[in-house]
Motif scaffolding. Structure first.
Motif, PDB file in Angstrom:
ATOM      1  N   ASN A 289       8.381   2.520  -7.013  1.00 38.12           N
ATOM      2  CA  ASN A 289       9.591   2.639  -7.011  1.00 38.12           C
ATOM      3  C   ASN A 289       9.044   1.952  -5.158  1.00 38.12           C
ATOM      4  OD1 ASN A 289      10.675   2.916  -9.115  1.00 38.12           O
ATOM      5  ND2 ASN A 289      11.423   5.961  -7.979  1.00 38.12           N
ATOM      6  N   ARG A 290       7.974   2.120  -4.760  1.00 31.23           N
ATOM      7  CA  ARG A 290       7.773   2.213  -2.836  1.00 31.23           C
ATOM      8  C   ARG A 290       7.782  -0.015  -2.413  1.00 31.23           C
ATOM      9  NH1 ARG A 290       5.697   4.430   0.682  1.00 31.23           N
ATOM     10  NH2 ARG A 290       5.715   6.170  -0.175  1.00 31.23           N
ATOM     11  N   VAL A 291       7.007  -0.443  -4.928  1.00 37.56           N
ATOM     12  CA  VAL A 291       6.921  -1.596  -3.540  1.00 37.56           C
ATOM     13  C   VAL A 291       8.485  -2.644  -4.463  1.00 37.56           C
ATOM     14  CG1 VAL A 291       5.775  -2.241  -6.184  1.00 37.56           C
ATOM     15  CG2 VAL A 291       5.598  -3.980  -4.815  1.00 37.56           C
ATOM     16  N   GLU A 292       9.497  -1.893  -5.278  1.00 39.86           N
ATOM     17  CA  GLU A 292      10.556  -2.201  -5.754  1.00 39.86           C
ATOM     18  C   GLU A 292      11.721  -2.034  -3.934  1.00 39.86           C
ATOM     19  OE1 GLU A 292      11.474  -0.448  -9.038  1.00 39.86           O
ATOM     20  OE2 GLU A 292      10.534  -1.128 -10.443  1.00 39.86           O
ATOM     21  N   ASN A 293      11.380  -1.326  -3.290  1.00 40.56           N
ATOM     22  CA  ASN A 293      12.168  -1.320  -2.262  1.00 40.56           C
ATOM     23  C   ASN A 293      11.315  -2.110  -1.655  1.00 40.56           C
ATOM     24  OD1 ASN A 293      13.538   1.369  -3.852  1.00 40.56           O
ATOM     25  ND2 ASN A 293      12.494   2.507  -2.639  1.00 40.56           N
TER      26      ASN A 293
ATOM     27  N   ALA B  21      -9.662  -1.150  -3.800  1.00 36.65           N
ATOM     28  CA  ALA B  21      -8.384   0.092  -3.787  1.00 36.65           C
ATOM     29  C   ALA B  21      -8.911   1.288  -4.874  1.00 36.65           C
ATOM     30  CB  ALA B  21      -6.968  -0.346  -4.151  1.00 36.65           C
ATOM     31  N   GLU B  22      -8.775   2.325  -4.237  1.00 35.30           N
ATOM     32  CA  GLU B  22      -8.584   3.630  -5.131  1.00 35.30           C
ATOM     33  C   GLU B  22      -7.901   3.264  -6.398  1.00 35.30           C
ATOM     34  OE1 GLU B  22      -9.417   8.168  -4.618  1.00 35.30           O
ATOM     35  OE2 GLU B  22      -8.557   7.076  -3.333  1.00 35.30           O
ATOM     36  N   LYS B  23      -6.810   3.136  -6.488  1.00 35.70           N
ATOM     37  CA  LYS B  23      -5.705   3.090  -7.180  1.00 35.70           C
ATOM     38  C   LYS B  23      -4.530   2.100  -7.102  1.00 35.70           C
ATOM     39  CE  LYS B  23      -7.438   6.662  -9.091  1.00 35.70           C
ATOM     40  NZ  LYS B  23      -7.747   7.142 -11.370  1.00 35.70           N
ATOM     41  N   ILE B  24      -3.896   1.155  -8.399  1.00 32.57           N
ATOM     42  CA  ILE B  24      -3.693   0.235  -8.428  1.00 32.57           C
ATOM     43  C   ILE B  24      -2.424   0.102  -9.130  1.00 32.57           C
ATOM     44  CG2 ILE B  24      -2.727  -2.281  -8.792  1.00 32.57           C
ATOM     45  CD1 ILE B  24      -6.330  -2.608  -8.303  1.00 32.57           C
ATOM     46  N   VAL B  25      -0.925   1.200  -8.899  1.00 30.08           N
ATOM     47  CA  VAL B  25      -0.180   1.166  -9.633  1.00 30.08           C
ATOM     48  C   VAL B  25       1.285  -0.272  -9.882  1.00 30.08           C
ATOM     49  CG1 VAL B  25       1.765   2.304 -10.312  1.00 30.08           C
ATOM     50  CG2 VAL B  25       0.646   3.775  -7.999  1.00 30.08           C
ATOM     51  N   THR B  26       1.065  -0.274 -11.334  1.00 32.26           N
ATOM     52  CA  THR B  26       1.720  -1.320 -11.928  1.00 32.26           C
ATOM     53  C   THR B  26       2.908  -1.015 -12.316  1.00 32.26           C
ATOM     54  OG1 THR B  26       0.276  -1.806 -13.761  1.00 32.26           O
ATOM     55  CG2 THR B  26      -0.330  -2.763 -11.692  1.00 32.26           C
ATOM     56  N   ASP B  27       4.108  -2.285 -12.431  1.00 30.51           N
ATOM     57  CA  ASP B  27       5.020  -1.577 -14.626  1.00 30.51           C
ATOM     58  C   ASP B  27       4.198  -2.212 -15.798  1.00 30.51           C
ATOM     59  OD1 ASP B  27       4.547  -4.045 -14.262  1.00 30.51           O
ATOM     60  OD2 ASP B  27       6.727  -4.678 -13.107  1.00 30.51           O
ATOM     61  N   GLY B  28       4.878  -2.225 -16.687  1.00 27.36           N
ATOM     62  CA  GLY B  28       4.340  -2.239 -18.128  1.00 27.36           C
ATOM     63  C   GLY B  28       4.284  -3.697 -18.397  1.00 27.36           C
ATOM     64  N   LEU B  29       4.089  -4.894 -17.416  1.00 24.08           N
ATOM     65  CA  LEU B  29       3.579  -6.133 -17.769  1.00 24.08           C
ATOM     66  C   LEU B  29       1.930  -6.073 -18.466  1.00 24.08           C
ATOM     67  CD1 LEU B  29       4.837  -9.231 -17.512  1.00 24.08           C
ATOM     68  CD2 LEU B  29       3.794  -9.505 -15.339  1.00 24.08           C
ATOM     69  N   ARG B  30       2.067  -6.739 -19.767  1.00 20.57           N
ATOM     70  CA  ARG B  30       0.804  -7.198 -19.738  1.00 20.57           C
ATOM     71  C   ARG B  30      -0.423  -7.872 -19.554  1.00 20.57           C
ATOM     72  NH1 ARG B  30       1.773  -7.503 -26.252  1.00 20.57           N
ATOM     73  NH2 ARG B  30       3.702  -8.652 -25.739  1.00 20.57           N
ATOM     74  N   SER B  31       0.251  -8.455 -18.354  1.00 22.56           N
ATOM     75  CA  SER B  31      -0.279  -9.756 -17.424  1.00 22.56           C
ATOM     76  C   SER B  31      -1.326  -8.806 -16.909  1.00 22.56           C
ATOM     77  CB  SER B  31       0.544 -10.628 -16.840  1.00 22.56           C
ATOM     78  OG  SER B  31       0.737 -11.141 -17.704  1.00 22.56           O
TER      79      SER B  31
ATOM     80  N   ASP C 280       0.952  -1.105   0.019  1.00 27.95           N
ATOM     81  CA  ASP C 280      -0.129  -0.084  -0.234  1.00 27.95           C
ATOM     82  C   ASP C 280       0.704   1.307   0.366  1.00 27.95           C
ATOM     83  OD1 ASP C 280       1.316   0.722   2.680  1.00 27.95           O
ATOM     84  OD2 ASP C 280      -0.922   0.111   3.608  1.00 27.95           O
ATOM     85  N   GLN C 281       0.393   2.462   0.548  1.00 25.07           N
ATOM     86  CA  GLN C 281       0.542   3.737  -0.601  1.00 25.07           C
ATOM     87  C   GLN C 281       1.681   3.759   1.051  1.00 25.07           C
ATOM     88  OE1 GLN C 281      -2.268   3.495   0.220  1.00 25.07           O
ATOM     89  NE2 GLN C 281      -3.529   5.028   2.344  1.00 25.07           N
ATOM     90  N   GLU C 282       1.848   3.239   1.929  1.00 29.46           N
ATOM     91  CA  GLU C 282       2.743   3.353   3.073  1.00 29.46           C
ATOM     92  C   GLU C 282       3.605   3.050   3.544  1.00 29.46           C
ATOM     93  OE1 GLU C 282       1.918   5.721   5.358  1.00 29.46           O
ATOM     94  OE2 GLU C 282      -0.038   6.509   4.586  1.00 29.46           O
ATOM     95  N   GLY C 283       3.302   1.757   2.353  1.00 29.52           N
ATOM     96  CA  GLY C 283       4.603   1.199   2.328  1.00 29.52           C
ATOM     97  C   GLY C 283       4.329  -0.910   2.883  1.00 29.52           C
ATOM     98  N   GLU C 284       3.206  -0.909   3.371  1.00 27.97           N
ATOM     99  CA  GLU C 284       2.754  -2.151   4.283  1.00 27.97           C
ATOM    100  C   GLU C 284       2.252  -2.820   3.341  1.00 27.97           C
ATOM    101  OE1 GLU C 284      -0.335  -3.831   7.296  1.00 27.97           O
ATOM    102  OE2 GLU C 284       1.017  -1.859   7.106  1.00 27.97           O
ATOM    103  N   ILE C 285       3.560  -4.091   3.928  1.00 24.86           N
ATOM    104  CA  ILE C 285       2.845  -5.633   2.493  1.00 24.86           C
ATOM    105  C   ILE C 285       2.065  -6.318   3.273  1.00 24.86           C
ATOM    106  CG2 ILE C 285       4.037  -7.861   1.822  1.00 24.86           C
ATOM    107  CD1 ILE C 285       6.673  -6.366   3.258  1.00 24.86           C
TER     108      ILE C 285
END
Length: 238
Positions: A171-175, A139-149, A106-111
């Motif tokens: 970057n939050r999930v990658e960190n 969730a209100e918004k879901i941020v993803t990378d460019g994976l087409r899946s 989530d936006q707070e970095g909690e898994i």
């Protein structure tokens, strides 16, 4: 009216105290230590426990503690609707074969969720999203990378309009992968997909419990939060 049954004590067949068992599980899962590292540290504290006992205890009690933590957090956050999720997948080797660990943060970095699959396709993304949405709600918004899946799976669920994608937005999930990677190196990788799924979920919940975002708060606030987390941990499954 029959009296409700009292839940069985999970420590009833063990000679060691629950306090020692909680300490062992916390040391092994929270910190990047091997089984023998935990054995040596306990011996310095006057606790004589074999490393195989450490393995038994984290396998037996770790999921119970993690489930208790997750149950309390989900009940507190179930009605929260302003969530912004970040989704990503990380490569994990099991016996020289590549597997994928999907994670929602989530936006707070909690898994929020961890899910292991052998493939990185629409079906795997769909299973992961359904599991996360069922447990935590929308969730209100879901941020993803460019994976087409991701868009393919979200289109089938019907929430494609909630998706966001952009450079550096994830970057939050990658960190958040870094603590798991440090723990993975200490364990000398995994040998089974089942053990990876078990430990990833367990590690995520315990990391959430003790993660107080110390870089965002002052020292006194951090000490108070750390003491509260430790006191709550000592009362798990009591």
């Amino acid at each position: 009216m029959p009296r409700p049954k009292k839940p069985a004590n999970p420590f009833r067949y063990f000679n060691s105290s629950p306090e020692i068992i909680r300490l062992v599980v916390m040391m092994y899962v929270r910190f990047p230590l091997s089984l023998r590292n935990v054995e040596d540290l306990l011996f310095e504290r006057g606790i004589d426990v074999c490393h195989e006992t450490v393995r038994l205890w984290w396998n037996r009690f770790g999921p119970l503690f993690a489930a208790d933590i997750r149950r309390q957090r989900v009940s507190r956050m179930k009605g929260f609707r302003n969530w912004r999720w970040h989704l990503d997948e990380v490569f994990v080797k099991i016996n020289s074969e590549t597997h994928y660990l999907w994670r929602a943060v989530d936006q707070e970095g909690e898994i929020l969720e961890s899910y292991v699959t052998k493939k990185r396709n629409k079906r795997a993304a769909l299973q992961f999203l359904k599991k996360a949405l069922k447990r935590h709600g929308p969730a209100e918004k879901i941020v993803t990378d460019g994976l087409r899946s991701y868009p393919a799976a979200m289109r089938e669920i019907g929430n494609l309009e909630r998706r966001e994608m952009g450079r550096w937005k994830n970057n939050r999930v990658e960190n958040s992968h870094l603590p798991f990677r440090r723990r993975e190196r200490a364990m000398l990788r995994f040998r089974q997909m089942k053990s990876l799924q078990k430990f990833a979920s367990l590690h995520a919940n315990i990391h959430n419990h003790f993660n107080s975002q110390r870089h965002l708060i002052d020292r006194q606030t951090y000490k108070t939060a750390r003491s509260a987390a430790l006191a709550e941990w000592q009362n798990l499954m009591a």
